[in-house]
Design a protein around this motif. Structure first.
Motif, PDB file in Angstrom:
ATOM      1  N   ILE A   1      32.604  42.229 -32.896  1.00  0.00           N
ATOM      2  CA  ILE A   1      31.934  41.723 -31.709  1.00  0.00           C
ATOM      3  C   ILE A   1      32.476  40.429 -31.018  1.00  0.00           C
ATOM      4  O   ILE A   1      32.549  39.640 -31.536  1.00  0.00           O
ATOM      5  CB  ILE A   1      30.568  41.564 -32.019  1.00  0.00           C
ATOM      6  CG1 ILE A   1      29.896  43.001 -32.470  1.00  0.00           C
ATOM      7  CG2 ILE A   1      29.764  41.246 -30.850  1.00  0.00           C
ATOM      8  CD1 ILE A   1      28.544  42.877 -33.149  1.00  0.00           C
ATOM      9  N   PHE A   2      32.989  40.753 -29.666  1.00  0.00           N
ATOM     10  CA  PHE A   2      33.281  39.680 -28.951  1.00  0.00           C
ATOM     11  C   PHE A   2      32.882  39.748 -27.542  1.00  0.00           C
ATOM     12  O   PHE A   2      32.363  40.642 -27.001  1.00  0.00           O
ATOM     13  CB  PHE A   2      34.809  39.735 -28.989  1.00  0.00           C
ATOM     14  CG  PHE A   2      35.425  40.666 -28.493  1.00  0.00           C
ATOM     15  CD1 PHE A   2      35.880  40.701 -27.008  1.00  0.00           C
ATOM     16  CD2 PHE A   2      36.052  42.073 -29.359  1.00  0.00           C
ATOM     17  CE1 PHE A   2      36.536  41.828 -26.470  1.00  0.00           C
ATOM     18  CE2 PHE A   2      36.681  42.888 -28.565  1.00  0.00           C
ATOM     19  CZ  PHE A   2      36.896  42.929 -27.311  1.00  0.00           C
ATOM     20  N   ARG A   3      32.738  38.389 -26.933  1.00  0.00           N
ATOM     21  CA  ARG A   3      32.260  38.320 -25.672  1.00  0.00           C
ATOM     22  C   ARG A   3      33.639  37.940 -24.564  1.00  0.00           C
ATOM     23  O   ARG A   3      34.468  37.215 -25.150  1.00  0.00           O
ATOM     24  CB  ARG A   3      31.292  37.250 -25.503  1.00  0.00           C
ATOM     25  CG  ARG A   3      30.034  37.658 -26.018  1.00  0.00           C
ATOM     26  CD  ARG A   3      28.829  36.522 -26.218  1.00  0.00           C
ATOM     27  NE  ARG A   3      27.683  36.759 -26.818  1.00  0.00           N
ATOM     28  CZ  ARG A   3      26.649  37.200 -26.141  1.00  0.00           C
ATOM     29  NH1 ARG A   3      26.853  37.009 -24.863  1.00  0.00           N
ATOM     30  NH2 ARG A   3      25.544  37.675 -26.790  1.00  0.00           N
ATOM     31  N   MET A   4      33.490  38.372 -23.156  1.00  0.00           N
ATOM     32  CA  MET A   4      34.185  37.752 -22.274  1.00  0.00           C
ATOM     33  C   MET A   4      33.406  37.466 -20.978  1.00  0.00           C
ATOM     34  O   MET A   4      32.320  37.930 -20.916  1.00  0.00           O
ATOM     35  CB  MET A   4      35.246  39.035 -21.685  1.00  0.00           C
ATOM     36  CG  MET A   4      36.291  39.470 -22.751  1.00  0.00           C
ATOM     37  SD  MET A   4      37.197  40.782 -22.552  1.00  0.00           S
ATOM     38  CE  MET A   4      37.602  40.391 -20.753  1.00  0.00           C
ATOM     39  N   GLU A   5      33.932  36.458 -20.296  1.00  0.00           N
ATOM     40  CA  GLU A   5      33.367  36.350 -18.971  1.00  0.00           C
ATOM     41  C   GLU A   5      33.194  37.651 -18.259  1.00  0.00           C
ATOM     42  O   GLU A   5      34.304  38.116 -18.042  1.00  0.00           O
ATOM     43  CB  GLU A   5      33.824  35.125 -18.303  1.00  0.00           C
ATOM     44  CG  GLU A   5      33.163  34.655 -17.022  1.00  0.00           C
ATOM     45  CD  GLU A   5      34.082  33.810 -16.202  1.00  0.00           C
ATOM     46  OE1 GLU A   5      33.410  33.009 -15.267  1.00  0.00           O
ATOM     47  OE2 GLU A   5      35.251  33.412 -16.736  1.00  0.00           O
ATOM     48  N   THR A   6      32.278  37.920 -17.599  1.00  0.00           N
ATOM     49  CA  THR A   6      32.239  38.882 -16.356  1.00  0.00           C
ATOM     50  C   THR A   6      32.710  38.195 -15.162  1.00  0.00           C
ATOM     51  O   THR A   6      32.160  37.397 -14.437  1.00  0.00           O
ATOM     52  CB  THR A   6      30.758  39.323 -16.142  1.00  0.00           C
ATOM     53  OG1 THR A   6      30.328  39.983 -17.448  1.00  0.00           O
ATOM     54  CG2 THR A   6      30.513  40.340 -15.167  1.00  0.00           C
TER      55      THR A   6
END
Length: 265
Positions: free
Chosen positions: A26-31
């Motif tokens: 699971i990873f996140r990126m800036e929208t």
């Protein structure tokens, strides 16, 4: 594997799910509303390389997006990054829910994903608190029907408004203060935000339970649920991956329907 994408107003969360729905990587990126599909595809492939994710290992993908202008760029990005056309959560797809609101076509896809996951994983009825840019509190009743909810300003919006609309109050981080009756400006703001939000959640939950005439499973998700929910008087189970689980269930449901339709034709 199935690639799961939950595009929110502030961050986009990605996850990989195996055939049993077990989540990993699971990873996140800036929208970022200014990026193109090519740029997102490049970002995704770079993160895959860092995490040693095989882009050829995916059998499909699913997208939930509350930023309409990014839905198609993300779809294009996934097509380039993994060679698969993504299922987009929206009107016309199978959800397994009866959506009992005035205009079911207007329900946000993240609310659908959260409701589907709550129905699949937890005893009903369930009250779902999703603490993102906005905070939503929604209900899946004992019959598994989505029956509506409330929307209120998110913690970040409230804090930004407090700092930007006053001359003497600073911008601060979202964290519990040392004590409720604070003795510094920063801690007084933290107390107000944390305990004020927790109190608002408790008050709405009380009113929901009165309207439902029964106890309910209380679920918290979203970026700040782990910070705020422990300060509520109600016992709220924090499930940070609730929406990703819902996306996996939605993908499976629609894949089964597509296979059934294909066999019949």
């Amino acid at each position: 594997m199935v690639l799961l994408l939950d595009c929110g107003n502030t961050h986009t969360v990605f996850g990989c799910a195996d055939s049993e729905g077990k989540l990993s990587q699971i990873f996140r990126m800036e929208t970022n509303r200014k990026k193109t599909g090519f740029e997102y595809a490049s970002d995704i492939r770079q993160i895959f390389a860092l995490l040693k994710i095989d882009p050829d290992g995916f059998c499909g993908a699913v997208i939930s997006s509350v930023v309409p202008q990014l839905t198609e760029p993300y779809r294009e990005a996934l097509r380039m990054a993994i060679g698969r056309d993504a299922l987009v959560i929206g009107p016309g797809i199978r959800t397994g829910l009866r959506i009992r609101i005035d205009d079911p076509g207007t329900i946000a896809p993240d609310l659908v994903a959260g409701a589907v996951a709550a129905k699949a994983k937890y005893p009903l009825p369930a009250i779902i608190i999703d603490m993102g840019t906005a905070t939503t509190i929604t209900v899946v009743d004992q019959n598994g029907d989505y029956i509506g909810g409330v929307i209120l300003p998110g913690v970040g919006i409230s804090m930004n408004a407090l700092a930007s609309e006053t001359s003497l109050l600073p911008s601060i981080d979202v964290a519990p203060s040392k004590k409720l009756i604070a003795t510094s400006t920063g801690d007084a703001m933290r107390s107000g935000i944390v305990y004020g939000t927790a109190g608002a959640l408790d008050g709405i939950i009380d009113r929901f339970l009165s309207e439902l005439h029964t106890e309910a499973t209380l679920l918290g998700t979203g970026g700040l649920a782990g910070v705020i929910c422990p300060y509520c008087r109600h016992k709220i189970l924090v499930d940070e991956e609730l929406l990703l689980h819902g996306l996996w269930h939605l993908f499976q449901l629609n894949e089964r329907e597509a296979h059934r339709t294909s066999r019949e034709s």
